[in-house]
Design a protein around this motif. Structure first.
Motif, short mmCIF file in Angstrom:
data_model
loop_
_atom_site.label_atom_id
_atom_site.label_comp_id
_atom_site.label_asym_id
_atom_site.label_seq_id
_atom_site.Cartn_x
_atom_site.Cartn_y
_atom_site.Cartn_z
N LYS A 142 -6.74 10.44 -13.23
CA LYS A 142 -6.41 9.71 -14.44
C LYS A 142 -6.32 8.22 -14.13
O LYS A 142 -6.13 7.82 -12.97
N ARG A 143 -6.40 7.41 -15.15
CA ARG A 143 -6.25 5.96 -14.97
C ARG A 143 -4.86 5.65 -14.42
O ARG A 143 -3.85 6.15 -14.93
N GLY A 144 -4.81 4.81 -13.41
CA GLY A 144 -3.54 4.39 -12.83
C GLY A 144 -2.87 5.42 -11.94
O GLY A 144 -1.75 5.20 -11.46
N GLU A 145 -3.54 6.54 -11.69
CA GLU A 145 -2.92 7.59 -10.86
C GLU A 145 -2.86 7.19 -9.39
O GLU A 145 -1.96 7.62 -8.66
N PHE A 146 -3.81 6.38 -8.95
CA PHE A 146 -3.87 5.92 -7.56
C PHE A 146 -3.93 4.40 -7.52
O PHE A 146 -4.39 3.78 -8.49
N PRO A 147 -3.51 3.80 -6.40
CA PRO A 147 -2.86 4.43 -5.22
C PRO A 147 -1.44 4.86 -5.54
O PRO A 147 -0.80 4.34 -6.45
N VAL A 148 -0.94 5.80 -4.74
CA VAL A 148 0.39 6.37 -4.98
C VAL A 148 1.06 6.65 -3.63
O VAL A 148 0.40 7.04 -2.68
N PRO A 149 2.39 6.42 -3.54
CA PRO A 149 3.08 6.58 -2.25
C PRO A 149 3.47 8.04 -1.96
O PRO A 149 4.64 8.39 -1.93
N LEU A 150 2.46 8.89 -1.77
CA LEU A 150 2.72 10.29 -1.42
C LEU A 150 2.80 10.42 0.10
O LEU A 150 1.93 9.91 0.81
N GLU A 151 3.81 11.08 0.60
CA GLU A 151 3.94 11.31 2.04
C GLU A 151 3.55 12.74 2.36
O GLU A 151 4.08 13.69 1.78
N HIS A 152 2.59 12.89 3.28
CA HIS A 152 2.20 14.22 3.74
C HIS A 152 2.43 14.31 5.24
O HIS A 152 3.49 14.69 5.69
N GLU A 153 1.42 13.94 6.00
CA GLU A 153 1.53 14.04 7.46
C GLU A 153 1.85 12.71 8.13
O GLU A 153 2.11 12.66 9.32
N PHE A 154 1.83 11.63 7.37
CA PHE A 154 2.12 10.31 7.91
C PHE A 154 3.32 9.72 7.17
O PHE A 154 3.47 9.93 5.97
N ARG A 155 4.14 9.00 7.90
CA ARG A 155 5.27 8.32 7.27
C ARG A 155 4.75 7.15 6.44
O ARG A 155 3.75 6.50 6.79
N LEU A 156 5.43 6.88 5.35
CA LEU A 156 5.02 5.77 4.48
C LEU A 156 5.48 4.45 5.08
O LEU A 156 6.62 4.31 5.52
N SER A 157 4.59 3.48 5.11
CA SER A 157 4.92 2.15 5.63
C SER A 157 6.05 1.53 4.81
O SER A 157 6.02 1.57 3.58
N PRO A 158 7.07 0.93 5.47
CA PRO A 158 8.12 0.23 4.72
C PRO A 158 7.57 -0.89 3.83
O PRO A 158 8.07 -1.11 2.73
N ASP A 159 6.54 -1.58 4.31
CA ASP A 159 5.94 -2.64 3.49
C ASP A 159 5.25 -2.05 2.27
O ASP A 159 5.29 -2.63 1.18
N ALA A 160 4.62 -0.88 2.45
CA ALA A 160 3.97 -0.22 1.31
C ALA A 160 5.03 0.26 0.31
O ALA A 160 4.85 0.13 -0.91
N ALA A 161 6.14 0.81 0.83
CA ALA A 161 7.22 1.26 -0.06
C ALA A 161 7.75 0.11 -0.89
O ALA A 161 8.01 0.25 -2.09
N ARG A 162 7.91 -1.06 -0.25
CA ARG A 162 8.37 -2.24 -0.98
C ARG A 162 7.35 -2.67 -2.02
O ARG A 162 7.70 -3.04 -3.15
N TYR A 163 6.08 -2.59 -1.67
CA TYR A 163 5.02 -2.98 -2.62
C TYR A 163 5.02 -2.07 -3.85
O TYR A 163 4.93 -2.54 -4.98
N TYR A 164 5.14 -0.75 -3.62
CA TYR A 164 5.12 0.17 -4.75
C TYR A 164 6.36 -0.02 -5.63
O TYR A 164 6.31 0.23 -6.84
N ALA A 165 7.47 -0.44 -5.02
CA ALA A 165 8.71 -0.62 -5.78
C ALA A 165 8.72 -1.92 -6.57
O ALA A 165 9.19 -1.97 -7.71
N SER A 166 8.21 -3.01 -5.98
CA SER A 166 8.36 -4.32 -6.63
C SER A 166 7.09 -5.17 -6.61
O SER A 166 7.13 -6.33 -7.01
#
Length: 450
Positions: A299-323
């Motif tokens: 769907k539109r806007g579905e990606f990128p998305v901070p899904l964690e599977h086998e790799f830990r999410l980058s703290p910088d990426a977490a901050r980007y997705y939040a703000s």
């Protein structure tokens, strides 16, 4: 020298000297920090070159990498693209210190026993549905492909890795009755029509819509409906369930003729954990521009998305997705924001050191000046006690002489004018003790008849 300059006063003077030396040492350390900060500012910058490991030429991974390259070039960052055999090779490059790779596309399910502590995810950027085309009678379960000739993708590809895991879960092994083709299908429609293979496993994002339409229009060729999709995604955590809606490929001919269940890993943008935060933001901005649009499987806007599977999410990426992007990179051009960020990286820690030092310096100075005056009060108190304890005129004469020595030493003290009240107060107290001493003084023998 007078006797009322005891050892403890000398020790105190020595301790104060050590304290001053310590403070000077702190100032020297701050100066060293300034020097190191200036060096860092002059020699460390946000890298302007990145290397991405993509996929085979013409693949969706490679096409997306080319799009990233154009977007990053707007901010003066050069993206070098390395072709690869696919997701498996991308992961090997990222985990190997011998490969100068910063980021790459990796499919879910690739990790296995690989150590990925030094890697982090910038998020999932797309679904990669597995499409299984086959000819002949309709099959409902993967186990029904036992004994068939299967094209499951070339070694090193994510298609092959996922296909092997799914087939193994259904009791189909490479050493069993089934035969696995070792090369990618160049013309899957022809291979199926010619009976060169019984089934072809393809990744949806790497297969054009036109190819899908041709295969679905061909009689006796079917797209496998994963009726057990819910069970697969519960057992294999990195998979998601997708639905290819009825008529989504061709409304007029109603292709497909019914809703089809599919399973799909997500494609993750994986980076090494030393990726600069500013470059992390740029990559995610590029990912949002490339992958946020609608598609056959998203769907539109579905990606990128901070899904964690086998790799830990980058703290910088977490901050980007939040703000979103940081204030500097949101407000200023990349080169200027980078320059300001470098300056802040030097100045903020330096300010944290210097400001307390500046605040405490006047207190230390005041303490140092006051200590020159206050130390004499202890001497005066001891001398005054001795005055009342002394019974002989000779002793009192000696005390008066010592008081003269104290007064001479006090007069040699150099203090700023702002401390004049304390200085003159001390001199007044010296005179007070002298007055008390003379009042208690008894004439010596020989002076009585004078």
């Amino acid at each position: 020298m007078f006797t009322y300059f005891p050892r403890w006063l000398k020790w105190l003077e020595s301790w104060r000297s050590r304290a001053i030396a310590m403070y000077l040492g702190i100032l020297l350390a701050i100066g060293l920090a300034v020097s190191l900060g200036v060096f860092a500012f002059m020699h460390v910058a946000v890298p302007n070159t990145l290397t991405i490991t993509s996929g085979p030429e013409g693949s969706s991974f490679n096409r997306n990498a080319e799009k990233y390259k154009k977007i990053l070039a707007r901010d003066g960052v050069t993206l070098k693209i390395l072709l690869s055999d696919g997701s498996t090779e991308n992961l090997k490059r990222l985990t190997s210190p011998l490969n100068a790779v910063d980021v790459g596309f990796v499919l879910g399910g690739e990790v296995k026993e690989t150590k990925v502590n030094a890697l982090m995810s910038l998020g999932s950027v797309n679904y990669q549905p597995l499409l299984i085309f086959y000819h002949g009678k309709v099959r409902h379960f993967l186990s029904e492909f036992q004994g068939a000739k299967l094209d499951i993708g070339a070694p090193g590809s994510g298609t092959r890795t996922l296909s092997l895991e799914l087939l193994k879960a259904n009791g189909i092994e490479p050493t069993g009755e089934s035969s696995f083709i070792e090369v990618d299908a160049k013309d899957p429609e022809k291979d199926l029509k010619d009976n060169s293979v019984d089934a072809i496993f393809l990744m949806g994002d790497s297969t054009s819509s036109e190819t899908l339409r041709r295969l679905l229009r061909t009689p006796e060729i079917h797209l496998f409906d994963v009726s057990q999709a819910d069970a697969y995604i519960r057992r294999i955590g990195y998979l998601s369930k997708l639905v290819l809606p009825k008529g989504s490929l061709d409304f007029g001919k109603n292709l497909p003729s019914e809703d089809l269940n599919l399973i799909a890993p997500t494609v993750e943008l994986i980076a090494r954990d030393n990726l600069h935060p500013a470059l992390s933001d740029l990559l995610l901005e590029a990912a949002r521009e490339v992958h946020s649009g609608p598609g056959l499987f998203r769907k539109r806007g579905e990606f990128p998305v901070p899904l964690e599977h086998e790799f830990r999410l980058s703290p910088d990426a977490a901050r980007y997705y939040a703000s979103g992007k940081s204030f500097l990179y949101r407000t200023f051009p990349f080169w200027l924001a980078s320059l300001i960020a470098r300056a802040l990286a030097v100045l903020v820690p330096l300010a944290l050191l210097v400001i307390p030092g500046v605040k405490i310096a006047p207190a230390i100075y005041r303490w140092r000046v006051e200590s020159r005056i206050h130390r004499w009060y202890k001497v005066l108190l001891d001398l005054e006690r001795d005055v009342f304890a002394s019974k002989t005129p000779q002793r009192r004469v000696e005390l008066l002489r010592q008081l003269d020595d104290i007064e001479a030493s006090v007069n040699r003290i150099v203090v700023p004018a702002s401390f004049g009240d304390m200085f003159y107060g001390l001199r007044g107290h010296v005179d007070f003790v002298r007055t008390r001493l003379k009042a208690e003084q008894v004439p010596l023998s020989g002076e009585e008849t004078a």
